[in-house]
Design a protein around this motif. Structure first.
Motif, PDB file in Angstrom:
ATOM      1  N   LEU A   1       0.813  -1.218   0.000  1.00 35.90           N
ATOM      2  CA  LEU A   1       0.000   0.000   0.000  1.00 35.90           C
ATOM      3  C   LEU A   1       0.843   1.264   0.000  1.00 35.90           C
ATOM      4  O   LEU A   1       0.299   2.359  -0.054  1.00 35.90           O
ATOM      5  N   GLY A   2       2.153   1.103   0.130  1.00 29.74           N
ATOM      6  CA  GLY A   2       3.015   2.271   0.216  1.00 29.74           C
ATOM      7  C   GLY A   2       2.936   2.965   1.562  1.00 29.74           C
ATOM      8  O   GLY A   2       3.327   4.127   1.692  1.00 29.74           O
ATOM      9  N   HIS A   3       2.435   2.266   2.565  1.00 29.10           N
ATOM     10  CA  HIS A   3       2.285   2.852   3.903  1.00 29.10           C
ATOM     11  C   HIS A   3       3.632   2.966   4.610  1.00 29.10           C
ATOM     12  O   HIS A   3       4.565   2.198   4.344  1.00 29.10           O
ATOM     13  N   ASP A   4       3.673   3.907   5.570  1.00 29.72           N
ATOM     14  CA  ASP A   4       4.898   4.118   6.334  1.00 29.72           C
ATOM     15  C   ASP A   4       4.948   3.325   7.628  1.00 29.72           C
ATOM     16  O   ASP A   4       6.027   3.088   8.161  1.00 29.72           O
ATOM     17  N   THR A   5       3.787   2.959   8.165  1.00 30.52           N
ATOM     18  CA  THR A   5       3.738   2.372   9.505  1.00 30.52           C
ATOM     19  C   THR A   5       3.134   0.978   9.461  1.00 30.52           C
ATOM     20  O   THR A   5       2.141   0.743   8.755  1.00 30.52           O
ATOM     21  N   MET A   6       3.744   0.069  10.203  1.00 28.46           N
ATOM     22  CA  MET A   6       3.250  -1.305  10.279  1.00 28.46           C
ATOM     23  C   MET A   6       3.154  -1.738  11.727  1.00 28.46           C
ATOM     24  O   MET A   6       3.859  -1.201  12.600  1.00 28.46           O
ATOM     25  N   TYR A   7       2.286  -2.718  11.974  1.00 28.24           N
ATOM     26  CA  TYR A   7       1.954  -3.132  13.337  1.00 28.24           C
ATOM     27  C   TYR A   7       1.859  -4.665  13.422  1.00 28.24           C
ATOM     28  O   TYR A   7       1.572  -5.341  12.429  1.00 28.24           O
ATOM     29  N   TRP A   8       2.049  -5.151  14.640  1.00 25.72           N
ATOM     30  CA  TRP A   8       1.691  -6.514  14.973  1.00 25.72           C
ATOM     31  C   TRP A   8       0.698  -6.503  16.126  1.00 25.72           C
ATOM     32  O   TRP A   8       0.911  -5.793  17.125  1.00 25.72           O
ATOM     33  N   TYR A   9      -0.381  -7.302  15.953  1.00 24.05           N
ATOM     34  CA  TYR A   9      -1.383  -7.481  16.986  1.00 24.05           C
ATOM     35  C   TYR A   9      -1.485  -8.973  17.319  1.00 24.05           C
ATOM     36  O   TYR A   9      -1.261  -9.824  16.465  1.00 24.05           O
ATOM     37  N   LYS A  10      -1.909  -9.239  18.550  1.00 18.08           N
ATOM     38  CA  LYS A  10      -2.156 -10.616  18.984  1.00 18.08           C
ATOM     39  C   LYS A  10      -3.641 -10.734  19.332  1.00 18.08           C
ATOM     40  O   LYS A  10      -4.177  -9.903  20.077  1.00 18.08           O
ATOM     41  N   GLN A  11      -4.286 -11.778  18.787  1.00 16.91           N
ATOM     42  CA  GLN A  11      -5.682 -12.057  19.145  1.00 16.91           C
ATOM     43  C   GLN A  11      -5.721 -13.382  19.886  1.00 16.91           C
ATOM     44  O   GLN A  11      -5.378 -14.428  19.326  1.00 16.91           O
ATOM     45  N   ASP A  12      -6.138 -13.334  21.135  1.00 12.59           N
ATOM     46  CA  ASP A  12      -6.120 -14.556  21.944  1.00 12.59           C
ATOM     47  C   ASP A  12      -7.350 -15.410  21.691  1.00 12.59           C
ATOM     48  O   ASP A  12      -8.178 -15.098  20.834  1.00 12.59           O
ATOM     49  N   SER A  13      -7.448 -16.483  22.451  1.00 17.30           N
ATOM     50  CA  SER A  13      -8.520 -17.453  22.217  1.00 17.30           C
ATOM     51  C   SER A  13      -9.907 -16.877  22.489  1.00 17.30           C
ATOM     52  O   SER A  13     -10.908 -17.397  21.990  1.00 17.30           O
ATOM     53  N   LYS A  14      -9.962 -15.807  23.261  1.00 13.29           N
ATOM     54  CA  LYS A  14     -11.243 -15.144  23.522  1.00 13.29           C
ATOM     55  C   LYS A  14     -11.499 -14.009  22.539  1.00 13.29           C
ATOM     56  O   LYS A  14     -12.401 -13.195  22.744  1.00 13.29           O
ATOM     57  N   LYS A  15     -10.684 -13.954  21.495  1.00 17.07           N
ATOM     58  CA  LYS A  15     -10.834 -12.966  20.420  1.00 17.07           C
ATOM     59  C   LYS A  15     -10.410 -11.563  20.823  1.00 17.07           C
ATOM     60  O   LYS A  15     -10.662 -10.616  20.087  1.00 17.07           O
ATOM     61  N   PHE A  16      -9.772 -11.429  21.978  1.00 17.37           N
ATOM     62  CA  PHE A  16      -9.324 -10.109  22.406  1.00 17.37           C
ATOM     63  C   PHE A  16      -8.083  -9.713  21.622  1.00 17.37           C
ATOM     64  O   PHE A  16      -7.127 -10.479  21.525  1.00 17.37           O
ATOM     65  N   LEU A  17      -8.104  -8.491  21.082  1.00 14.59           N
ATOM     66  CA  LEU A  17      -7.021  -7.989  20.233  1.00 14.59           C
ATOM     67  C   LEU A  17      -6.170  -6.977  20.981  1.00 14.59           C
ATOM     68  O   LEU A  17      -6.693  -6.029  21.549  1.00 14.59           O
ATOM     69  N   LYS A  18      -4.856  -7.147  20.908  1.00  8.79           N
ATOM     70  CA  LYS A  18      -3.985  -6.205  21.592  1.00  8.79           C
ATOM     71  C   LYS A  18      -2.760  -5.918  20.745  1.00  8.79           C
ATOM     72  O   LYS A  18      -2.156  -6.825  20.161  1.00  8.79           O
ATOM     73  N   ILE A  19      -2.374  -4.662  20.713  1.00 11.90           N
ATOM     74  CA  ILE A  19      -1.204  -4.293  19.930  1.00 11.90           C
ATOM     75  C   ILE A  19       0.061  -4.789  20.610  1.00 11.90           C
ATOM     76  O   ILE A  19       0.155  -4.826  21.842  1.00 11.90           O
TER      77      ILE A  19
END
Lengths: 115, 113
Positions: free
Chosen positions: A27-45
């Motif tokens: 996409l030509g974006h400048d910023t990238m991230y990693w998130y973790k989604q646990d077994s309860k579907k909770f998302l955290k950076i």
């Protein structure tokens, strides 16, 4: 024409192993991230990189090490895998650094299972 | 610290009926609010966002959301739900400064024919 891609899609491994997940955005974006989604579907950076510079580093065990060879790629390396690392890991990207208004676009996820 | 609450784990609605998914937030300063949808075994797809201006925001697939500052809410709505809207919906917020996206716990929507 995939925007944010991740490999592999599924990863099954034994405790104690070291593994990597790759992420690429076209996409030509400048910023990238990693998130973790646990077994309860909770998302955290976990991490955020802007143009190869680490800008967000949440409280993540130092067994997790992100690596950004260029601004289109952000890989996640995990050492000494533990059972609790089993989760779905999502990569994302956004256009501008530090801009809360910017939409983040997510990859399809990598389901990691540690046995 | 910022936070997002989605009080309902699951919402059931009949096809053709209105759909509402609730979200409340807490953040310092002006909030930037987002809705994402996650279909089974897929990544998150962006639906809409509120930055400033009109409190009613229109997004993809016929969804809209209303920003209410006094109630610190950003509920997602669709006038007529489809079976294909069945998915997991996430509300998220970033603060005025910075791009740290904080997600709510998600609400599973089940639309029955």
């Amino acid at each position: 024409d995939t925007a944010v891609s991740q490999t592999p899609k599924y990863l099954v491994t034994q405790m104690g192993n070291d593994k990597s997940i790759k992420c690429e955005q076209n996409l030509g974006h400048d910023t990238m991230y990693w998130y973790k989604q646990d077994s309860k579907k909770f998302l955290k950076i976990m991490f955020s990189y802007n143009n190869k510079e680490l800008i967000i580093n949440e409280t993540v065990p130092n067994r997790f090490s992100p690596k950004s060879p260029d601004k289109a790629h952000l890989n996640l390396h995990i050492n000494s895998l533990e059972l609790g690392d089993s989760a779905v890991y999502f990569c994302a990207s956004s256009q501008v650094r530090g801009l809360g208004t910017d939409t983040q676009y997510f990859g399809p996820g990598t389901r990691l299972t540690v046995l | 610290a910022q936070s997002v609450a989605q009080p309902e784990d699951q919402v059931n609605v009949a096809e053709g009926n209105p759909l509402t998914v609730k979200c409340t937030y807490s953040v310092s300063g002006n909030p930037y609010l987002f809705w994402y949808v996650q279909y089974p075994n897929r990544g998150l797809q962006f639906l809409l966002k509120y930055i400033t201006g009109d409190n009613l925001v229109k997004g993809s697939y016929g969804f809209e959301a209303e920003f209410n500052k006094s109630q610190t809410s950003f509920h997602l709505k669709k006038p007529s739900a489809l079976v294909s809207d069945s998915a997991l919906y996430f509300c998220a917020v970033t603060p005025t400064a910075g791009n740290k996206l904080t997600f709510g716990g998600g609400t599973r929507v089940l639309v029955k024919p």
